[in-house]
Scaffold this motif. Structure first.
Motif, PDB file in Angstrom:
ATOM      1  N   ARG A 195       6.853  24.261 -19.466  1.00 43.36           N
ATOM      2  CA  ARG A 195       5.422  24.494 -19.358  1.00 43.36           C
ATOM      3  C   ARG A 195       4.795  24.384 -20.748  1.00 43.36           C
ATOM      4  O   ARG A 195       5.458  24.632 -21.775  1.00 43.36           O
ATOM      5  CB  ARG A 195       5.116  25.856 -18.731  1.00 43.36           C
ATOM      6  N   PRO A 196       3.513  24.022 -20.816  1.00 43.48           N
ATOM      7  CA  PRO A 196       2.825  24.010 -22.113  1.00 43.48           C
ATOM      8  C   PRO A 196       2.587  25.436 -22.583  1.00 43.48           C
ATOM      9  O   PRO A 196       2.217  26.311 -21.791  1.00 43.48           O
ATOM     10  CB  PRO A 196       1.512  23.286 -21.807  1.00 43.48           C
ATOM     11  N   ALA A 197       2.835  25.688 -23.839  1.00 43.15           N
ATOM     12  CA  ALA A 197       2.648  27.024 -24.398  1.00 43.15           C
ATOM     13  C   ALA A 197       2.329  26.905 -25.882  1.00 43.15           C
ATOM     14  O   ALA A 197       2.505  25.846 -26.488  1.00 43.15           O
ATOM     15  CB  ALA A 197       3.905  27.870 -24.184  1.00 43.15           C
ATOM     16  N   THR A 198       1.842  27.986 -26.441  1.00 47.48           N
ATOM     17  CA  THR A 198       1.599  28.057 -27.877  1.00 47.48           C
ATOM     18  C   THR A 198       2.551  29.080 -28.477  1.00 47.48           C
ATOM     19  O   THR A 198       2.648  30.207 -27.996  1.00 47.48           O
ATOM     20  CB  THR A 198       0.137  28.427 -28.184  1.00 47.48           C
ATOM     21  N   ILE A 199       3.262  28.660 -29.518  1.00 47.68           N
ATOM     22  CA  ILE A 199       4.294  29.476 -30.156  1.00 47.68           C
ATOM     23  C   ILE A 199       3.780  29.985 -31.491  1.00 47.68           C
ATOM     24  O   ILE A 199       3.208  29.222 -32.276  1.00 47.68           O
ATOM     25  CB  ILE A 199       5.580  28.647 -30.401  1.00 47.68           C
ATOM     26  N   VAL A 200       3.984  31.270 -31.756  1.00 44.18           N
ATOM     27  CA  VAL A 200       3.579  31.863 -33.031  1.00 44.18           C
ATOM     28  C   VAL A 200       4.777  32.591 -33.639  1.00 44.18           C
ATOM     29  O   VAL A 200       5.302  33.527 -33.051  1.00 44.18           O
ATOM     30  CB  VAL A 200       2.408  32.849 -32.859  1.00 44.18           C
ATOM     31  N   PHE A 201       5.213  32.135 -34.801  1.00 46.53           N
ATOM     32  CA  PHE A 201       6.250  32.815 -35.570  1.00 46.53           C
ATOM     33  C   PHE A 201       5.593  33.523 -36.746  1.00 46.53           C
ATOM     34  O   PHE A 201       4.816  32.912 -37.493  1.00 46.53           O
ATOM     35  CB  PHE A 201       7.282  31.821 -36.106  1.00 46.53           C
ATOM     36  N   VAL A 202       5.925  34.812 -36.930  1.00 42.84           N
ATOM     37  CA  VAL A 202       5.417  35.595 -38.057  1.00 42.84           C
ATOM     38  C   VAL A 202       6.613  36.066 -38.879  1.00 42.84           C
ATOM     39  O   VAL A 202       7.531  36.691 -38.343  1.00 42.84           O
ATOM     40  CB  VAL A 202       4.615  36.822 -37.582  1.00 42.84           C
ATOM     41  N   ILE A 230      -1.632  40.530 -30.851  1.00 33.19           N
ATOM     42  CA  ILE A 230      -1.159  39.507 -29.919  1.00 33.19           C
ATOM     43  C   ILE A 230      -1.621  39.789 -28.503  1.00 33.19           C
ATOM     44  O   ILE A 230      -2.140  38.896 -27.807  1.00 33.19           O
ATOM     45  CB  ILE A 230       0.387  39.409 -29.974  1.00 33.19           C
ATOM     46  N   VAL A 231      -1.470  41.013 -28.043  1.00 32.32           N
ATOM     47  CA  VAL A 231      -1.855  41.368 -26.669  1.00 32.32           C
ATOM     48  C   VAL A 231      -3.361  41.253 -26.479  1.00 32.32           C
ATOM     49  O   VAL A 231      -3.845  40.822 -25.425  1.00 32.32           O
ATOM     50  CB  VAL A 231      -1.365  42.792 -26.329  1.00 32.32           C
ATOM     51  N   LYS A 232      -4.132  41.617 -27.520  1.00 35.21           N
ATOM     52  CA  LYS A 232      -5.596  41.519 -27.432  1.00 35.21           C
ATOM     53  C   LYS A 232      -6.034  40.091 -27.150  1.00 35.21           C
ATOM     54  O   LYS A 232      -7.060  39.853 -26.499  1.00 35.21           O
ATOM     55  CB  LYS A 232      -6.215  42.021 -28.738  1.00 35.21           C
ATOM     56  N   HIS A 233      -5.236  39.124 -27.583  1.00 36.28           N
ATOM     57  CA  HIS A 233      -5.572  37.712 -27.396  1.00 36.28           C
ATOM     58  C   HIS A 233      -4.710  37.058 -26.313  1.00 36.28           C
ATOM     59  O   HIS A 233      -4.508  35.844 -26.323  1.00 36.28           O
ATOM     60  CB  HIS A 233      -5.437  36.965 -28.716  1.00 36.28           C
ATOM     61  N   HIS A 234      -4.197  37.902 -25.381  1.00 37.07           N
ATOM     62  CA  HIS A 234      -3.505  37.414 -24.178  1.00 37.07           C
ATOM     63  C   HIS A 234      -2.149  36.769 -24.475  1.00 37.07           C
ATOM     64  O   HIS A 234      -1.721  35.855 -23.774  1.00 37.07           O
ATOM     65  CB  HIS A 234      -4.401  36.438 -23.401  1.00 37.07           C
ATOM     66  N   GLY A 235      -1.502  37.247 -25.517  1.00 38.35           N
ATOM     67  CA  GLY A 235      -0.158  36.775 -25.835  1.00 38.35           C
ATOM     68  C   GLY A 235       0.866  37.866 -25.631  1.00 38.35           C
ATOM     69  O   GLY A 235       0.548  38.992 -25.246  1.00 38.35           O
ATOM     70  N   PHE A 249       8.817  37.885 -36.186  1.00 45.11           N
ATOM     71  CA  PHE A 249       8.330  38.147 -34.834  1.00 45.11           C
ATOM     72  C   PHE A 249       8.090  36.802 -34.147  1.00 45.11           C
ATOM     73  O   PHE A 249       7.426  35.932 -34.704  1.00 45.11           O
ATOM     74  CB  PHE A 249       7.012  38.929 -34.861  1.00 45.11           C
ATOM     75  N   LEU A 250       8.624  36.639 -32.934  1.00 47.68           N
ATOM     76  CA  LEU A 250       8.339  35.466 -32.111  1.00 47.68           C
ATOM     77  C   LEU A 250       7.356  35.881 -31.025  1.00 47.68           C
ATOM     78  O   LEU A 250       7.656  36.763 -30.213  1.00 47.68           O
ATOM     79  CB  LEU A 250       9.622  34.914 -31.482  1.00 47.68           C
ATOM     80  N   CYS A 251       6.187  35.250 -31.023  1.00 46.48           N
ATOM     81  CA  CYS A 251       5.119  35.594 -30.073  1.00 46.48           C
ATOM     82  C   CYS A 251       4.761  34.366 -29.250  1.00 46.48           C
ATOM     83  O   CYS A 251       4.792  33.234 -29.756  1.00 46.48           O
ATOM     84  CB  CYS A 251       3.887  36.109 -30.810  1.00 46.48           C
ATOM     85  N   LEU A 252       4.389  34.586 -27.983  1.00 42.59           N
ATOM     86  CA  LEU A 252       4.163  33.487 -27.049  1.00 42.59           C
ATOM     87  C   LEU A 252       2.800  33.613 -26.377  1.00 42.59           C
ATOM     88  O   LEU A 252       2.389  34.705 -25.981  1.00 42.59           O
ATOM     89  CB  LEU A 252       5.261  33.482 -25.975  1.00 42.59           C
ATOM     90  N   PHE A 253       2.143  32.466 -26.210  1.00 47.87           N
ATOM     91  CA  PHE A 253       0.866  32.394 -25.501  1.00 47.87           C
ATOM     92  C   PHE A 253       0.983  31.335 -24.404  1.00 47.87           C
ATOM     93  O   PHE A 253       1.554  30.263 -24.632  1.00 47.87           O
ATOM     94  CB  PHE A 253      -0.269  32.017 -26.463  1.00 47.87           C
ATOM     95  N   GLY A 254       0.436  31.646 -23.222  1.00 48.89           N
ATOM     96  CA  GLY A 254       0.460  30.684 -22.129  1.00 48.89           C
ATOM     97  C   GLY A 254       1.578  30.907 -21.135  1.00 48.89           C
ATOM     98  O   GLY A 254       1.901  30.012 -20.347  1.00 48.89           O
ATOM     99  N   LEU A 255       2.179  32.107 -21.126  1.00 47.39           N
ATOM    100  CA  LEU A 255       3.243  32.407 -20.163  1.00 47.39           C
ATOM    101  C   LEU A 255       2.637  32.656 -18.780  1.00 47.39           C
ATOM    102  O   LEU A 255       1.423  32.847 -18.642  1.00 47.39           O
ATOM    103  CB  LEU A 255       4.026  33.639 -20.620  1.00 47.39           C
ATOM    104  N   PRO A 256       3.475  32.651 -17.731  1.00 40.19           N
ATOM    105  CA  PRO A 256       2.956  32.928 -16.392  1.00 40.19           C
ATOM    106  C   PRO A 256       2.165  34.243 -16.360  1.00 40.19           C
ATOM    107  O   PRO A 256       2.633  35.270 -16.847  1.00 40.19           O
ATOM    108  CB  PRO A 256       4.238  33.037 -15.547  1.00 40.19           C
ATOM    109  N   GLY A 257       0.974  34.177 -15.816  1.00 43.38           N
ATOM    110  CA  GLY A 257       0.102  35.346 -15.750  1.00 43.38           C
ATOM    111  C   GLY A 257      -0.821  35.479 -16.948  1.00 43.38           C
ATOM    112  O   GLY A 257      -1.775  36.260 -16.917  1.00 43.38           O
ATOM    113  N   ASP A 258      -0.541  34.738 -18.021  1.00 45.46           N
ATOM    114  CA  ASP A 258      -1.357  34.816 -19.239  1.00 45.46           C
ATOM    115  C   ASP A 258      -2.018  33.497 -19.594  1.00 45.46           C
ATOM    116  O   ASP A 258      -2.606  33.363 -20.668  1.00 45.46           O
ATOM    117  CB  ASP A 258      -0.491  35.255 -20.430  1.00 45.46           C
TER     118      ASP A 258
END
Length: 380
Positions: A195-202, A230-235, A249-258
């Motif tokens: 699936r298409p997603a946006t990945i954020v590494f910190v 992250i949660v405030k921006h739906h990740g 930290f590995l953070c994900l955006f665009g998961l099922p439900g988000d």
């Protein structure tokens, strides 16, 4: 009650066993009454299959987070040593850290020294080891804490009996995306997909010289602040781990439900907020670096039926990690994130090209430089 079948398949298990399958024994068998955060010392062996490295020595289990989400991290000298092996290892090699090599039966292992390094490369084992765990436990190992060997059970946690307090605690270590499937009694295979997603590494680099307790407090402060951004921006925060003398930290955006049409823009805003927060409020950090990428990735559960985790795999995941390490101190992103964010071009500054391990043709890369209020006004 659940039982193990074949190679470890869980049949008719209680929900707590399905939840525990996503959490390591270091957490499952922790003391539930400890105040968060806390660090607990132990001695152990680390095997990092991704870098073919083995390390051993003093470690600390760190538990951080809040009442909603908690994370575990293993820190210590042994972690630093095995991560250094990444730069020394190539395909089909095994690297022993200096401390691991000191503890080995040296006469039985053929090695090649590594120039200017105390770590060594294993060539082969001369004869089959005859070490008996049972004899060790019956003799000098009587004072060492260890799990009893259960021949018919792959993992003891797969046979947990219902325990409301333990289940409530373990749920804090699992993303909402996974918990929904477990609560609905749906097969976790339903989560596995491209699936298409946006990945954020910190990545947070420490100044150096911190005690385990000081690192614990820093990671705890960061985990709460990063989680809120992250949660405030739906990740979602997927995992926290030590990497290259720092915490990642590995953070994900665009998961099922988000899933959101503007997830790339929200991911950039979250990344900028995280970078700003860490720089201003966590004084023990030397550098904060963030890498953001967008594109198709595999999202799903990987591992054994009785011990697995939800993660993401793919070229864009690797690229985000490399951006984080090769462009320190800034929020960097790929051209796809820039394009799909639909943000004005003046928010982005093109970065110089760099050779990055495992990355070919990454395209144009940018530093994200938006003002927080400008971003907020644009998204509103």
């Amino acid at each position: 009650m659940g039982w193990i079948k074949g190679e470890g398949e869980i049949e008719d298990s209680y929900k707590i066993s399905k939840i525990a399958a996503h959490v390591p024994d270091l957490v499952v068998y922790s003391t539930l009454t400890n105040d968060i955060p806390y660090a607990e010392n132990f001695h152990g062996v680390l095997l990092f299959a991704d870098v073919s490295g083995i390390s051993a020595g003093k470690l600390s289990k760190v538990i951080v987070g809040d009442e909603i989400s908690q994370y575990f991290v293993v820190i210590g000298r042994a972690v630093d040593e095995v991560r250094l092996a990444e730069g020394l290892a190539v395909a089909s090699t095994i690297i022993l850290s200096p401390n691991a090599w000191e503890l080995c039966e040296r006469d039985n292992i053929a090695i090649d020294p590594i120039e200017n390094e105390r770590a060594v490369k294993v060539r082969y084992i001369k004869r089959e080891p005859s070490f008996s765990v049972e004899k060790y436990q019956d003799s000098i190992g009587t004072s060492v804490e260890h799990d009893k060997v259960t021949r018919e059970c792959v993992r003891r946690a797969s046979r947990l009996m219902p325990n409301a307090e333990l289940e409530k605690t373990l749920r804090k270590y699992i993303m909402k995306t996974v918990l929904q499937k477990i609560d609905d009694d749906q097969p976790l295979e339903y989560l596995s997909e491209m699936r298409p997603a946006t990945i954020v590494f910190v990545n947070m680099q420490f100044k150096g010289g911190e005690s385990d307790q000081e690192q614990c407090m820093t990671i705890h402060q960061a985990a709460i602040g990063i989680g809120q951004q992250i949660v405030k921006h739906h990740g979602r925060v997927n995992k926290v781990f030590m990497f290259d003398k720092g915490c990642t930290f590995l953070c994900l955006f665009g998961l099922p439900g988000d899933k959101r049409e503007d997830e790339s823009a929200h991911a950039l805003q979250a990344a900028y907020g995280v970078h700003d927060l860490c720089q201003k409020e966590i004084r023990s950090l030397k550098t904060v670096s963030v890498g953001v990428t967008t594109g198709p990735v595999f999202c799903g559960v990987v591992g054994h039926p009785v011990r697995h985790e939800y993660t993401v795999i793919g070229r864009k995941v690797n690229l985000a990690a490399r951006l984080m390490m090769h462009y320190p101190g800034v929020v960097s992103c790929d051209s796809e994130t820039c394009y799909y964010s639909k943000l004005p071009a003046f928010y982005f500054n093109e970065l110089p090209k760099k050779a990055m391990k495992g990355v070919k043709n990454p395209g144009v890369l940018y530093q994200f430089m938006a003002n927080k209020q400008q971003m907020y006004d644009h998204l509103m």
